[in-house]
Design a protein around this motif. Structure first.
Motif, PDB file in Angstrom:
ATOM      1  N   ARG A   1       0.817  -1.214   0.000  1.00 47.18           N
ATOM      2  CA  ARG A   1       0.000   0.000   0.000  1.00 47.18           C
ATOM      3  C   ARG A   1       0.850   1.263   0.000  1.00 47.18           C
ATOM      4  O   ARG A   1       0.429   2.295  -0.523  1.00 47.18           O
ATOM      5  N   MET A   2       2.069   1.175   0.548  1.00 49.97           N
ATOM      6  CA  MET A   2       2.995   2.298   0.496  1.00 49.97           C
ATOM      7  C   MET A   2       3.998   2.125  -0.641  1.00 49.97           C
ATOM      8  O   MET A   2       4.290   3.067  -1.376  1.00 49.97           O
ATOM      9  N   GLY A   3       4.521   0.918  -0.783  1.00 45.85           N
ATOM     10  CA  GLY A   3       5.592   0.687  -1.738  1.00 45.85           C
ATOM     11  C   GLY A   3       5.191   0.849  -3.186  1.00 45.85           C
ATOM     12  O   GLY A   3       5.937   1.410  -3.993  1.00 45.85           O
ATOM     13  N   ARG A   4       3.996   0.397  -3.536  1.00 42.20           N
ATOM     14  CA  ARG A   4       3.611   0.486  -4.944  1.00 42.20           C
ATOM     15  C   ARG A   4       3.503   1.928  -5.422  1.00 42.20           C
ATOM     16  O   ARG A   4       4.064   2.264  -6.479  1.00 42.20           O
ATOM     17  N   PRO A   5       2.818   2.826  -4.698  1.00 46.61           N
ATOM     18  CA  PRO A   5       2.818   4.218  -5.183  1.00 46.61           C
ATOM     19  C   PRO A   5       4.200   4.859  -5.154  1.00 46.61           C
ATOM     20  O   PRO A   5       4.492   5.731  -5.981  1.00 46.61           O
ATOM     21  N   MET A   6       5.078   4.422  -4.244  1.00 51.12           N
ATOM     22  CA  MET A   6       6.447   4.940  -4.243  1.00 51.12           C
ATOM     23  C   MET A   6       7.169   4.508  -5.511  1.00 51.12           C
ATOM     24  O   MET A   6       7.845   5.305  -6.177  1.00 51.12           O
ATOM     25  N   ALA A   7       7.034   3.230  -5.868  1.00 52.18           N
ATOM     26  CA  ALA A   7       7.657   2.735  -7.099  1.00 52.18           C
ATOM     27  C   ALA A   7       7.098   3.457  -8.321  1.00 52.18           C
ATOM     28  O   ALA A   7       7.830   3.774  -9.271  1.00 52.18           O
ATOM     29  N   ARG A   8       5.802   3.727  -8.295  1.00 55.59           N
ATOM     30  CA  ARG A   8       5.170   4.429  -9.416  1.00 55.59           C
ATOM     31  C   ARG A   8       5.735   5.849  -9.542  1.00 55.59           C
ATOM     32  O   ARG A   8       6.011   6.317 -10.649  1.00 55.59           O
ATOM     33  N   ARG A   9       5.908   6.533  -8.420  1.00 59.63           N
ATOM     34  CA  ARG A   9       6.484   7.880  -8.456  1.00 59.63           C
ATOM     35  C   ARG A   9       7.907   7.852  -9.002  1.00 59.63           C
ATOM     36  O   ARG A   9       8.315   8.755  -9.749  1.00 59.63           O
ATOM     37  N   LEU A  10       8.673   6.836  -8.623  1.00 56.61           N
ATOM     38  CA  LEU A  10      10.048   6.716  -9.125  1.00 56.61           C
ATOM     39  C   LEU A  10      10.049   6.551 -10.646  1.00 56.61           C
ATOM     40  O   LEU A  10      10.847   7.186 -11.348  1.00 56.61           O
ATOM     41  N   ALA A  11       9.166   5.689 -11.144  1.00 57.89           N
ATOM     42  CA  ALA A  11       9.099   5.472 -12.593  1.00 57.89           C
ATOM     43  C   ALA A  11       8.650   6.753 -13.310  1.00 57.89           C
ATOM     44  O   ALA A  11       9.187   7.106 -14.368  1.00 57.89           O
ATOM     45  N   GLU A  12       7.689   7.452 -12.725  1.00 56.07           N
ATOM     46  CA  GLU A  12       7.203   8.695 -13.342  1.00 56.07           C
ATOM     47  C   GLU A  12       8.284   9.768 -13.362  1.00 56.07           C
ATOM     48  O   GLU A  12       8.272  10.651 -14.227  1.00 56.07           O
ATOM     49  N   ALA A  13       9.232   9.679 -12.406  1.00 56.33           N
ATOM     50  CA  ALA A  13      10.331  10.643 -12.353  1.00 56.33           C
ATOM     51  C   ALA A  13      11.447  10.293 -13.332  1.00 56.33           C
ATOM     52  O   ALA A  13      12.462  10.999 -13.398  1.00 56.33           O
ATOM     53  N   GLY A  14      11.285   9.191 -14.071  1.00 58.95           N
ATOM     54  CA  GLY A  14      12.252   8.835 -15.100  1.00 58.95           C
ATOM     55  C   GLY A  14      13.275   7.796 -14.705  1.00 58.95           C
ATOM     56  O   GLY A  14      14.197   7.503 -15.476  1.00 58.95           O
ATOM     57  N   HIS A  15      13.129   7.208 -13.513  1.00 55.16           N
ATOM     58  CA  HIS A  15      14.075   6.178 -13.083  1.00 55.16           C
ATOM     59  C   HIS A  15      13.699   4.828 -13.686  1.00 55.16           C
ATOM     60  O   HIS A  15      12.517   4.555 -13.962  1.00 55.16           O
ATOM     61  N   ASP A  16      14.691   3.988 -13.876  1.00 51.84           N
ATOM     62  CA  ASP A  16      14.497   2.629 -14.381  1.00 51.84           C
ATOM     63  C   ASP A  16      14.260   1.730 -13.170  1.00 51.84           C
ATOM     64  O   ASP A  16      15.195   1.400 -12.440  1.00 51.84           O
ATOM     65  N   VAL A  17      13.002   1.349 -12.938  1.00 51.35           N
ATOM     66  CA  VAL A  17      12.612   0.669 -11.699  1.00 51.35           C
ATOM     67  C   VAL A  17      12.184  -0.763 -11.996  1.00 51.35           C
ATOM     68  O   VAL A  17      11.332  -1.000 -12.862  1.00 51.35           O
ATOM     69  N   ARG A  18      12.773  -1.704 -11.258  1.00 48.71           N
ATOM     70  CA  ARG A  18      12.356  -3.106 -11.320  1.00 48.71           C
ATOM     71  C   ARG A  18      11.769  -3.467  -9.962  1.00 48.71           C
ATOM     72  O   ARG A  18      12.452  -3.382  -8.940  1.00 48.71           O
ATOM     73  N   VAL A  19      10.510  -3.896  -9.945  1.00 52.24           N
ATOM     74  CA  VAL A  19       9.784  -4.151  -8.706  1.00 52.24           C
ATOM     75  C   VAL A  19       9.635  -5.658  -8.520  1.00 52.24           C
ATOM     76  O   VAL A  19       9.199  -6.363  -9.435  1.00 52.24           O
ATOM     77  N   LEU A  20      10.002  -6.141  -7.334  1.00 54.70           N
ATOM     78  CA  LEU A  20       9.905  -7.572  -7.057  1.00 54.70           C
ATOM     79  C   LEU A  20       8.461  -8.036  -7.152  1.00 54.70           C
ATOM     80  O   LEU A  20       7.561  -7.464  -6.540  1.00 54.70           O
ATOM     81  N   ALA A  21       8.235  -9.099  -7.938  1.00 54.12           N
ATOM     82  CA  ALA A  21       6.919  -9.731  -8.059  1.00 54.12           C
ATOM     83  C   ALA A  21       7.122 -11.226  -7.905  1.00 54.12           C
ATOM     84  O   ALA A  21       7.781 -11.851  -8.743  1.00 54.12           O
ATOM     85  N   ARG A  22       6.553 -11.795  -6.867  1.00 48.49           N
ATOM     86  CA  ARG A  22       6.796 -13.214  -6.571  1.00 48.49           C
ATOM     87  C   ARG A  22       5.764 -14.145  -7.214  1.00 48.49           C
ATOM     88  O   ARG A  22       5.885 -15.356  -7.115  1.00 48.49           O
ATOM     89  N   SER A  23       4.738 -13.595  -7.843  1.00 48.23           N
ATOM     90  CA  SER A  23       3.715 -14.438  -8.454  1.00 48.23           C
ATOM     91  C   SER A  23       3.300 -13.830  -9.788  1.00 48.23           C
ATOM     92  O   SER A  23       3.497 -12.643 -10.043  1.00 48.23           O
ATOM     93  N   GLU A  24       2.687 -14.652 -10.617  1.00 45.25           N
ATOM     94  CA  GLU A  24       2.241 -14.166 -11.925  1.00 45.25           C
ATOM     95  C   GLU A  24       1.148 -13.102 -11.788  1.00 45.25           C
ATOM     96  O   GLU A  24       1.188 -12.092 -12.510  1.00 45.25           O
ATOM     97  N   PRO A  25       0.168 -13.270 -10.878  1.00 48.99           N
ATOM     98  CA  PRO A  25      -0.818 -12.187 -10.714  1.00 48.99           C
ATOM     99  C   PRO A  25      -0.174 -10.871 -10.292  1.00 48.99           C
ATOM    100  O   PRO A  25      -0.575  -9.805 -10.761  1.00 48.99           O
TER     101      PRO A  25
END
Length: 280
Positions: A10-34
Protein backbone atom coordinates in the motif's frame (compact mmCIF):
# COMPACT_ATOMS: atom_id res chain seq x y z
CA UNK A 1 18.98 5.76 -11.75
CA UNK A 2 18.64 1.99 -12.07
CA UNK A 3 16.58 0.96 -9.06
CA UNK A 4 15.28 -2.24 -7.54
CA UNK A 5 12.21 -2.05 -5.33
CA UNK A 6 11.18 -4.64 -2.73
CA UNK A 7 7.73 -4.40 -1.18
CA UNK A 8 5.02 -3.25 -3.60
CA UNK A 9 2.30 -2.88 -0.98
CA UNK A 10 0.00 0.00 0.00
CA UNK A 11 2.99 2.30 0.50
CA UNK A 12 5.59 0.69 -1.74
CA UNK A 13 3.61 0.49 -4.94
CA UNK A 14 2.82 4.22 -5.18
CA UNK A 15 6.45 4.94 -4.24
CA UNK A 16 7.66 2.73 -7.10
CA UNK A 17 5.17 4.43 -9.42
CA UNK A 18 6.48 7.88 -8.46
CA UNK A 19 10.05 6.72 -9.13
CA UNK A 20 9.10 5.47 -12.59
CA UNK A 21 7.20 8.70 -13.34
CA UNK A 22 10.33 10.64 -12.35
CA UNK A 23 12.25 8.83 -15.10
CA UNK A 24 14.08 6.18 -13.08
CA UNK A 25 14.50 2.63 -14.38
CA UNK A 26 12.61 0.67 -11.70
CA UNK A 27 12.36 -3.11 -11.32
CA UNK A 28 9.78 -4.15 -8.71
CA UNK A 29 9.91 -7.57 -7.06
CA UNK A 30 6.92 -9.73 -8.06
CA UNK A 31 6.80 -13.21 -6.57
CA UNK A 32 3.71 -14.44 -8.45
CA UNK A 33 2.24 -14.17 -11.92
CA UNK A 34 -0.82 -12.19 -10.71
CA UNK A 35 1.54 -9.73 -8.98
CA UNK A 36 3.60 -9.42 -12.15
CA UNK A 37 0.51 -8.75 -14.27
CA UNK A 38 -0.76 -6.18 -11.79
CA UNK A 39 2.54 -4.29 -11.84
CA UNK A 40 2.81 -4.38 -15.61
CA UNK A 41 -0.76 -3.06 -15.94
CA UNK A 42 0.46 0.01 -14.05
CA UNK A 43 3.44 0.40 -16.36
CA UNK A 44 5.97 -0.95 -13.84
CA UNK A 45 8.68 -3.49 -14.68
CA UNK A 46 8.56 -6.70 -12.65
CA UNK A 47 11.55 -8.65 -11.31
CA UNK A 48 11.13 -12.38 -10.72
CA UNK A 49 13.34 -12.52 -7.64
CA UNK A 50 15.59 -10.61 -5.27
CA UNK A 51 18.67 -11.23 -7.39
CA UNK A 52 17.01 -9.81 -10.50
CA UNK A 53 15.82 -6.77 -8.55
CA UNK A 54 19.36 -6.09 -7.31
CA UNK A 55 21.41 -6.95 -10.39
CA UNK A 56 23.14 -3.91 -11.96
CA UNK A 57 21.15 -1.58 -9.70
CA UNK A 58 22.47 1.76 -8.54
CA UNK A 59 20.28 1.26 -5.49
CA UNK A 60 17.63 -1.05 -4.06
CA UNK A 61 14.82 0.31 -1.90
CA UNK A 62 13.09 -1.95 0.62
CA UNK A 63 9.60 -1.06 1.90
CA UNK A 64 8.19 -4.13 3.65
CA UNK A 65 6.21 -4.23 6.91
CA UNK A 66 8.34 -5.89 9.60
CA UNK A 67 11.93 -6.22 10.74
CA UNK A 68 11.73 -9.94 10.04
CA UNK A 69 10.79 -9.24 6.42
CA UNK A 70 13.71 -6.80 6.09
CA UNK A 71 16.10 -9.45 7.37
CA UNK A 72 14.59 -12.09 5.09
CA UNK A 73 14.93 -9.86 2.03
CA UNK A 74 18.35 -8.39 2.80
CA UNK A 75 20.20 -11.15 4.61
CA UNK A 76 18.90 -14.44 3.36
CA UNK A 77 17.72 -14.14 -0.22
CA UNK A 78 20.76 -13.32 -2.34
CA UNK A 79 19.94 -9.62 -2.74
CA UNK A 80 23.28 -8.34 -1.45
CA UNK A 81 25.18 -10.89 -3.54
CA UNK A 82 23.47 -9.58 -6.67
CA UNK A 83 23.97 -5.86 -5.98
CA UNK A 84 27.12 -4.30 -7.47
CA UNK A 85 29.85 -2.72 -5.41
CA UNK A 86 29.23 1.00 -5.02
CA UNK A 87 25.45 0.63 -4.88
CA UNK A 88 23.17 1.71 -2.03
CA UNK A 89 20.55 -0.24 -0.08
CA UNK A 90 17.76 1.93 1.36
CA UNK A 91 15.58 0.46 4.13
CA UNK A 92 12.28 2.34 4.35
CA UNK A 93 10.69 -0.06 6.83
CA UNK A 94 10.25 1.25 10.38
CA UNK A 95 11.95 -1.10 12.82
CA UNK A 96 14.93 -1.65 15.07
CA UNK A 97 18.19 0.22 14.44
CA UNK A 98 19.88 -3.12 15.08
CA UNK A 99 18.36 -4.51 11.89
CA UNK A 100 19.82 -1.72 9.78
CA UNK A 101 23.17 -2.25 11.49
CA UNK A 102 23.05 -6.01 10.83
CA UNK A 103 22.28 -5.41 7.15
CA UNK A 104 25.11 -2.86 6.93
CA UNK A 105 27.57 -5.33 8.47
CA UNK A 106 26.76 -7.80 5.69
CA UNK A 107 26.75 -5.14 2.98
CA UNK A 108 30.02 -3.38 3.82
CA UNK A 109 32.39 -6.17 2.64
CA UNK A 110 30.58 -6.09 -0.70
CA UNK A 111 31.12 -2.35 -1.10
CA UNK A 112 27.41 -1.59 -0.59
CA UNK A 113 26.31 1.34 1.57
CA UNK A 114 23.15 1.10 3.68
CA UNK A 115 20.74 3.86 4.66
CA UNK A 116 17.86 3.53 7.10
CA UNK A 117 15.17 5.89 5.82
CA UNK A 118 11.82 5.26 7.53
CA UNK A 119 8.91 7.31 6.24
CA UNK A 120 6.18 9.35 7.90
CA UNK A 121 2.97 9.72 5.95
CA UNK A 122 0.46 7.69 4.00
CA UNK A 123 -0.33 6.74 0.39
CA UNK A 124 -1.94 10.16 -0.15
CA UNK A 125 1.39 11.77 0.84
CA UNK A 126 3.26 9.51 -1.60
CA UNK A 127 0.92 10.59 -4.40
CA UNK A 128 1.56 14.23 -3.54
CA UNK A 129 5.33 13.73 -3.25
CA UNK A 130 5.37 14.90 0.35
CA UNK A 131 6.36 11.92 2.48
CA UNK A 132 8.66 12.90 5.33
CA UNK A 133 11.86 10.82 5.18
CA UNK A 134 14.21 10.44 8.17
CA UNK A 135 17.55 9.32 6.71
CA UNK A 136 20.31 7.72 8.75
CA UNK A 137 23.68 6.83 7.27
CA UNK A 138 26.61 8.44 5.44
CA UNK A 139 25.82 11.96 4.25
CA UNK A 140 27.34 11.34 0.82
CA UNK A 141 25.12 8.30 0.29
CA UNK A 142 22.04 10.32 1.25
CA UNK A 143 23.00 12.94 -1.33
CA UNK A 144 23.56 10.28 -3.98
CA UNK A 145 20.06 8.97 -3.31
CA UNK A 146 18.29 12.33 -3.37
CA UNK A 147 17.33 12.09 -7.07
CA UNK A 148 15.32 8.98 -6.15
CA UNK A 149 14.10 9.97 -2.69
CA UNK A 150 12.91 13.35 -3.95
CA UNK A 151 10.41 11.53 -6.18
CA UNK A 152 8.14 10.98 -3.17
CA UNK A 153 9.90 12.61 -0.21
CA UNK A 154 9.63 16.22 0.92
CA UNK A 155 11.36 16.86 3.19
CA UNK A 156 14.24 14.38 3.03
CA UNK A 157 16.00 14.91 6.36
CA UNK A 158 19.48 13.55 7.09
CA UNK A 159 19.32 13.02 10.85
CA UNK A 160 22.66 11.32 11.59
CA UNK A 161 24.63 8.09 11.19
CA UNK A 162 23.16 4.68 10.43
CA UNK A 163 20.31 3.85 12.79
CA UNK A 164 19.43 7.49 13.44
CA UNK A 165 16.56 7.41 10.99
CA UNK A 166 14.93 4.57 12.92
CA UNK A 167 15.50 6.28 16.26
CA UNK A 168 13.94 9.54 15.07
CA UNK A 169 10.98 7.75 13.47
CA UNK A 170 10.30 5.67 16.57
CA UNK A 171 10.48 8.73 18.82
CA UNK A 172 8.13 10.52 16.42
CA UNK A 173 5.66 7.66 16.66
CA UNK A 174 6.06 7.42 20.44
CA UNK A 175 5.12 11.08 20.80
CA UNK A 176 2.25 10.70 18.32
CA UNK A 177 0.99 7.63 20.17
CA UNK A 178 1.26 9.33 23.55
CA UNK A 179 -0.72 12.29 22.19
CA UNK A 180 -3.44 9.87 21.07
CA UNK A 181 -3.44 8.33 24.54
CA UNK A 182 -3.81 11.74 26.17
CA UNK A 183 -6.58 12.58 23.74
CA UNK A 184 -8.41 9.38 24.66
CA UNK A 185 -8.20 10.40 28.34
CA UNK A 186 -9.41 13.90 27.44
CA UNK A 187 -12.44 12.49 25.64
CA UNK A 188 -13.15 10.34 28.70
CA UNK A 189 -12.96 13.39 30.95
CA UNK A 190 -15.25 15.30 28.58
CA UNK A 191 -17.84 12.53 28.87
CA UNK A 192 -17.67 12.80 32.67
CA UNK A 193 -18.36 16.52 32.29
CA UNK A 194 -21.34 15.84 30.05
CA UNK A 195 -19.65 17.01 26.84
CA UNK A 196 -20.14 14.82 23.73
CA UNK A 197 -16.99 13.68 21.93
CA UNK A 198 -18.31 15.06 18.63
CA UNK A 199 -18.61 18.56 20.07
CA UNK A 200 -15.14 18.38 21.61
CA UNK A 201 -13.54 17.25 18.35
CA UNK A 202 -15.23 20.04 16.41
CA UNK A 203 -13.79 22.63 18.79
CA UNK A 204 -10.29 21.52 19.83
CA UNK A 205 -8.64 21.69 16.38
CA UNK A 206 -9.19 25.46 16.53
CA UNK A 207 -7.54 25.83 19.94
CA UNK A 208 -4.00 25.84 21.26
CA UNK A 209 -4.15 22.08 21.92
CA UNK A 210 -4.30 21.23 18.22
CA UNK A 211 -1.87 18.68 16.75
CA UNK A 212 -1.63 16.25 13.87
CA UNK A 213 -2.89 13.52 16.20
CA UNK A 214 -5.94 15.62 17.05
CA UNK A 215 -6.50 16.48 13.39
CA UNK A 216 -6.43 12.79 12.49
CA UNK A 217 -8.91 11.90 15.23
CA UNK A 218 -11.20 14.80 14.30
CA UNK A 219 -11.20 13.70 10.65
CA UNK A 220 -12.46 10.25 11.70
CA UNK A 221 -14.97 11.65 14.21
CA UNK A 222 -13.83 9.68 17.24
CA UNK A 223 -10.75 8.39 19.05
CA UNK A 224 -12.02 4.82 18.66
CA UNK A 225 -12.32 4.99 14.88
CA UNK A 226 -8.91 6.61 14.44
CA UNK A 227 -7.10 4.21 16.78
CA UNK A 228 -8.72 1.30 14.96
CA UNK A 229 -7.34 2.62 11.66
CA UNK A 230 -3.82 3.08 13.07
CA UNK A 231 -3.63 0.05 15.36
CA UNK A 232 -1.60 -2.13 12.99
CA UNK A 233 1.25 0.35 12.61
CA UNK A 234 1.17 2.04 16.00
CA UNK A 235 1.04 -1.24 17.91
CA UNK A 236 4.16 -2.45 16.07
CA UNK A 237 6.07 0.79 16.51
CA UNK A 238 5.18 1.28 20.18
CA UNK A 239 6.44 -2.24 20.86
CA UNK A 240 9.73 -1.30 19.15
CA UNK A 241 9.96 1.91 21.22
CA UNK A 242 9.59 0.02 24.49
CA UNK A 243 12.03 -2.71 23.45
CA UNK A 244 14.70 -0.28 22.23
CA UNK A 245 14.26 1.97 25.26
CA UNK A 246 14.95 -1.04 27.47
CA UNK A 247 17.97 -2.02 25.39
CA UNK A 248 19.45 1.51 25.36
CA UNK A 249 18.60 2.25 28.98
CA UNK A 250 16.28 5.17 28.20
CA UNK A 251 13.47 6.44 30.43
CA UNK A 252 10.14 7.00 28.69
CA UNK A 253 9.14 9.52 31.34
CA UNK A 254 5.76 11.16 30.74
CA UNK A 255 5.46 9.29 27.44
CA UNK A 256 4.80 6.12 29.46
CA UNK A 257 1.43 7.37 30.71
CA UNK A 258 0.32 8.41 27.25
CA UNK A 259 1.38 5.09 25.75
CA UNK A 260 -0.47 3.22 28.50
CA UNK A 261 -3.63 5.21 27.77
CA UNK A 262 -3.25 4.47 24.07
CA UNK A 263 -2.83 0.76 24.81
CA UNK A 264 -6.18 0.87 26.57
CA UNK A 265 -7.76 2.72 23.65
CA UNK A 266 -6.32 0.23 21.15
CA UNK A 267 -7.61 -2.64 23.23
CA UNK A 268 -11.15 -1.29 23.21
CA UNK A 269 -11.17 0.00 19.62
CA UNK A 270 -13.39 -1.82 17.10
CA UNK A 271 -11.82 -3.58 14.14
CA UNK A 272 -11.03 -1.02 11.44
CA UNK A 273 -13.47 -1.25 8.56
CA UNK A 274 -11.40 0.82 6.14
CA UNK A 275 -8.30 -1.35 6.06
CA UNK A 276 -4.77 -0.50 7.20
CA UNK A 277 -3.64 2.68 8.83
CA UNK A 278 -3.68 5.94 6.94
CA UNK A 279 -0.25 6.86 8.24
CA UNK A 280 2.98 4.93 8.53
Amino acid sequence: MRLGFIGAGRMGRPMARRLAEAGHDVRVLARSEPARRSLEEEGLRAADGLAEAGADADAVLVCVFTDEQVREACLGGGLLDAMPSGSVLVVHTTGSPATAEAVAAEAAPRGIEVLDVPVSGGPHDVAAGRLTLFAGGPADAVERMRPALDAYGDPVLHVGPLGSGQRVKLLNNALFAAQLGLLADTVGLAAQWGLPEEALLRALPHGSSTSRALAGVASRGSVARFTASTAEFLGKDVAHVKKISAELGGDLGALEAGLASLAGALGSAPQAAAGPADRE
